[in-house]
Design an enzyme around this catalytic site. Sequence first.
Site, PDB file in Angstrom:
ATOM      1  N   TYR A  37      16.827   6.399  26.000  1.00  0.00           N
ATOM      2  CA  TYR A  37      17.456   6.554  24.686  1.00  0.00           C
ATOM      3  C   TYR A  37      17.206   7.974  24.159  1.00  0.00           C
ATOM      4  CZ  TYR A  37      18.263   5.843  19.722  1.00  0.00           C
ATOM      5  OH  TYR A  37      18.714   5.965  18.443  1.00  0.00           O
ATOM      6  N   SER A  83       5.063   3.426 -13.334  1.00  0.00           N
ATOM      7  CA  SER A  83       4.035   2.508 -12.841  1.00  0.00           C
ATOM      8  C   SER A  83       3.465   1.768 -14.049  1.00  0.00           C
ATOM      9  CB  SER A  83       2.967   3.243 -12.050  1.00  0.00           C
ATOM     10  OG  SER A  83       2.322   4.154 -12.879  1.00  0.00           O
ATOM     11  N   LEU A  84       2.469   0.928 -13.825  1.00  0.00           N
ATOM     12  CA  LEU A  84       2.005   0.048 -14.893  1.00  0.00           C
ATOM     13  C   LEU A  84       0.595   0.391 -15.332  1.00  0.00           C
ATOM     14  CD1 LEU A  84       3.209  -3.369 -13.448  1.00  0.00           C
ATOM     15  CD2 LEU A  84       4.242  -2.096 -15.321  1.00  0.00           C
ATOM     16  N   GLU A 112       4.223 -12.449 -12.848  1.00  0.00           N
ATOM     17  CA  GLU A 112       4.580 -12.404 -11.425  1.00  0.00           C
ATOM     18  C   GLU A 112       3.376 -11.931 -10.618  1.00  0.00           C
ATOM     19  OE1 GLU A 112       7.649  -9.463 -11.103  1.00  0.00           O
ATOM     20  OE2 GLU A 112       8.933 -10.496 -12.542  1.00  0.00           O
ATOM     21  N   LYS A 114       1.476  -9.494  -8.252  1.00  0.00           N
ATOM     22  CA  LYS A 114       1.650  -8.060  -8.016  1.00  0.00           C
ATOM     23  C   LYS A 114       1.347  -7.792  -6.541  1.00  0.00           C
ATOM     24  CE  LYS A 114       0.038  -3.571  -9.696  1.00  0.00           C
ATOM     25  NZ  LYS A 114      -0.393  -3.004  -8.433  1.00  0.00           N
ATOM     26  N   GLU A 170       9.016  -4.116  -3.625  1.00  0.00           N
ATOM     27  CA  GLU A 170       7.763  -3.693  -2.980  1.00  0.00           C
ATOM     28  C   GLU A 170       7.867  -3.931  -1.473  1.00  0.00           C
ATOM     29  OE1 GLU A 170       5.745  -2.380  -5.094  1.00  0.00           O
ATOM     30  OE2 GLU A 170       3.710  -2.394  -4.256  1.00  0.00           O
ATOM     31  N   LYS A 310      -5.585  -6.648 -12.812  1.00  0.00           N
ATOM     32  CA  LYS A 310      -6.115  -6.464 -11.452  1.00  0.00           C
ATOM     33  C   LYS A 310      -7.243  -7.473 -11.205  1.00  0.00           C
ATOM     34  CE  LYS A 310      -4.737  -3.225  -9.239  1.00  0.00           C
ATOM     35  NZ  LYS A 310      -4.722  -1.804  -9.265  1.00  0.00           N
ATOM     36  N   CYS A 405     -24.276  -2.030  30.301  1.00  0.00           N
ATOM     37  CA  CYS A 405     -24.736  -1.598  31.626  1.00  0.00           C
ATOM     38  C   CYS A 405     -26.247  -1.410  31.729  1.00  0.00           C
ATOM     39  CB  CYS A 405     -24.031  -0.294  32.020  1.00  0.00           C
ATOM     40  SG  CYS A 405     -24.549   1.104  31.022  1.00  0.00           S
TER      41      CYS A 405
HETATM   42  S1  IVH Z   1       6.961  -4.090 -12.305  1.00  0.00           S
HETATM   43  C1  IVH Z   1       8.434  -0.564 -14.811  1.00  0.00           C
HETATM   44  N1  IVH Z   1       6.410  -6.118 -10.757  1.00  0.00           N
HETATM   45  O1  IVH Z   1       2.851  -2.326  -8.816  1.00  0.00           O
HETATM   46  C2  IVH Z   1       7.884  -1.751 -14.172  1.00  0.00           C
HETATM   47  N2  IVH Z   1       5.557  -4.012 -10.155  1.00  0.00           N
HETATM   48  O2  IVH Z   1       1.634   0.019 -11.011  1.00  0.00           O
HETATM   49  C3  IVH Z   1       7.730  -1.594 -12.736  1.00  0.00           C
HETATM   50  N3  IVH Z   1       4.316  -3.989  -8.051  1.00  0.00           N
HETATM   51  O3  IVH Z   1       4.444   0.744  -8.662  1.00  0.00           O
HETATM   52  C4  IVH Z   1       6.679  -2.389 -12.123  1.00  0.00           C
HETATM   53  N4  IVH Z   1       4.556  -6.129  -7.597  1.00  0.00           N
HETATM   54  O4  IVH Z   1       5.173  -0.926  -6.947  1.00  0.00           O
HETATM   55  C5  IVH Z   1       6.237  -4.810 -10.974  1.00  0.00           C
HETATM   56  N5  IVH Z   1       6.025  -8.006  -9.461  1.00  0.00           N
HETATM   57  C6  IVH Z   1       5.884  -6.704  -9.661  1.00  0.00           C
HETATM   58  C7  IVH Z   1       5.175  -5.882  -8.764  1.00  0.00           C
HETATM   59  C8  IVH Z   1       5.025  -4.530  -9.060  1.00  0.00           C
HETATM   60  C9  IVH Z   1       4.057  -4.975  -7.195  1.00  0.00           C
HETATM   61  C10 IVH Z   1       3.866  -2.607  -7.902  1.00  0.00           C
HETATM   62  C11 IVH Z   1       4.920  -1.578  -8.159  1.00  0.00           C
HETATM   63  C12 IVH Z   1       4.354  -0.574  -9.126  1.00  0.00           C
HETATM   64  C13 IVH Z   1       2.924  -0.989  -9.246  1.00  0.00           C
HETATM   65  C14 IVH Z   1       2.510  -0.965 -10.710  1.00  0.00           C
END
Ligand code: IVH
Length: 664
Positions: A37, A83-84, A112, A114, A170, A310, A405
Amino acid sequence: MERKEAEARIAWLRGQIEHHNRQYYLLDAPELSDYDYDLLTRELRALEEEYPELDTPSSPTHRVGGVASATFEKVPHPVPMLSLQDVFSTEEVRQFIERVKAEMPDALFVVEPKIDGLSVSLEYEAGRFVRGSTRGDGRVGEDVTGNLRTIRSVPMHLPKAPAYLEVRGEIYLPQENFGRLVEEQELAGETPFKNPRNAAAGSLRQKDARVTARRGLDVRIFNIQRAEGVTFTSHSEGLDYLRGLGLPVNLSYRRFADAEGVIGEILRIGDGRGEFPFEIDGAVVKVDSLAEREILGATSKFPRWAVAFKYPPEEKETVLSGIEVGVGRTGALTPTAVFEPVSLAGTTVSRAVLHNQDFIEELGLSVGDRIVVRKAGEIIPEVVRVAWHDAAQPVYTLPERCPSCGERVVAEEGGAVLRCPNLRCPAQRFRRLVHFASRDAMDIDGMGPALVDALLDKGLVLSPSDFYTLTSAELAGLDRMGEKSAANILAALERSKHAGLARLLFGLGIRGIGARGAALIARTFGAMEHVMAADAEELAKIDSVGGVMAASVTEYFADRENRAEVERLRALGVEMISLEEPAGEAFAGKIFVLTGTLPTLTRAEAKAKIEAQGGKVSSSVSKKTDYVVAGEEAGSKLTKAQQLGLRVLDEAGLLALLENGADL
Ligand code: IVH
C-alpha cells in the site's frame, strides 16, 4: 514518463488507493500488505510532485490512508469549545445550584457522566461528515478528519441531518483496548500511556491514520454546537434529537430540579463508574434550558451554566501476598506487588508495579503488609502506602541473583536499577525477541509473545536472525498453528525485511535508543554500515541524540556478537537502508525565529522545512538568533530583531535560502 502517461498512471493509482482504503477502513478486509500500500502512495506522491498541475486537493495523498501529512491543519472554532469549571465537593455543587437558582428559580439540571477522553468537533454538511477537529485551545483546533473517519462509531452519513450540523463529543479508548495497548507497549519496552485520556489523544493525533484505526477508539456526543434550520429549547431535547439522527449520544442525561436530586445522581454515577464502557473522571451538571444558559453566559474560559464534579480516585485496602521480580529486555529487574484481588474503577486488580528498591523502601514494604492501592489516572494500579506493617519484618530487598538465570545482578544508575548482565539470560532473550517483532520495531504480524515463547521452547530461535530461517514445516508443527497461519507468519517475516533501518535499529534493542532516536540516527546515516562505522562524536552531533545514547550505540556495535548478528540479518535479506529522506545540512547550527503570518506556509511547515535542513527554530529572539522570518502582523519579535540588527527575512527570502543554503 510522458505527461500523458503520468496522467493515466495517476488516475489508476488514485483508484487503487481509494479501493484499498475502502477495503481497509470500511470493510475491514485489506487485500494488500501495508508495505505494498505504501508503495502505491509513494509512487503517486512522486508523480504529483513531478507534475504539480496534476495534483488535486482530493487526491488520496492529501487524505486518510497512511500518508503522513507533516502536521495537522488549523481549524477555527466559530462556536468556542469551552472547558468546564471543576468542583471537588458536593458542597460546591450545592453552591453552584443555589447561584443559578437565585437568578432562575425554576431551572432544571441535567447530570451526565464526564468521559475522560478528548474533546472533538464533528461537522456535517447535508448529512455528510465533512470535518472533524480537536479542541485545541478552544478557539483553534487541529483538523483530524482523516483519523476520525477511521472510528467506526463516527457516522459518515446522517440521512436526516439538517443542512449544517456541528456537534461536540468525547473521543475515548474503551477500557479493554486501553489495557491491550498498554500491554503491547510494555512488552515492546516502550513507556505505556499513563491514562486513557493520553492514550486517546495519542491515538487520534497520529500522522498515519492506520495507526488510529488499529487502536479502536470510540466516541460519545454530548453537545450541539451549531445547527442550521432546527431550533431547540433545551439541551436534553437537543440530545434526543441527535440520538434520533443516529449519533452515539452520551449514555445517560437525567434531569433534576434541586441540589438533592443532582447530588444523588452524581453519587449514583460515581458508584457505577466501573460499569460504563468508558472511563469517567467526573459528572457534568448543566442547566437544561438554552434560554437560561444564554442569560447566565460565560467567562472567557468557562460557561456559567455548568460545572464538572471530579471524583476522587478510588482507594482500597488489601494484603500484599508476594513480590514477583521480572527481568526486562535490557536485564533490568522490575518488582511487582501481588496482592489479594480488589475491585477498583470497574476492574479487578491484583498486581502493581513497584519500580525499584528505592520505591519499596520509601513505602517501607514487606510481604504480609496491609496496603492501600488505587488506580493512577484511573487505569494503572499503584500501591499508595502501607496501612499496617509488621514491625518485626524487615523491608523487602530485591534478590542478588537474576530470578531467570541465576547470574549475580549489578547495580546501575546510582543503584536505582538492578540489572542482570547475562546476555544469554532466557528472560532477556524472550523480551528481546518480542521487542524485535513488535509493531513499532520490525512489525512482524502474528509474532507475539505466545509464539516467541513456543519458538524458544522448541529451540527454534535464539536471536532475531533465527526468525528469518524458520521454515513452514517448523512453524506448522507448533501447537495451535496450521499451514495457513504458518504461511501468514512467513509472509509477515518477508514483509518485515523491508521495514527499513529506523525500525531495525529500534528493534535491535540498543539500550536507550527509542523509536525516535533510531529514526534520527537512520535518517542521518542512511545505511547500517555508516551507523556501524560512526564514532560517538559523530553520533552525538545529531540533535536530540546525547552523549549517553551515542556511547550506547558505539558500545553495541563494538561487540563482536552484535556485529555478527547484524551481518546474519543482512545475509538473510533484511534491508539496512533508511526509508526516510536524508537530513540536509544547509542550515546546520543556525537558529531561526518565526513571527507573524507567512503568505503561503503555515508555521509548522516553515519549521519542518528549516529543521529538515538541520536548522533549529526557537521561540524567542536573542543575540544567538541567526535569522528572523517575519510575516504579516509580526509584533515585538520583529522589533527586537531590528534592535539587535539581526537578519530578517520574509517567506520568499526563506525559500531562497532553502534553495541556496545559509548565507551567514
Ligand atoms: S460539556 C461548554 N459534557 O470534559 C460545555 N463535557 O472540562 C462543554 N467532557 O473539554 C463541556 N464528558 O471534553 C461536557 N458529558 C460531558 C462531557 C464533557 C466529557 C469533557 C469535555 C470538556 C471537559 C470539561
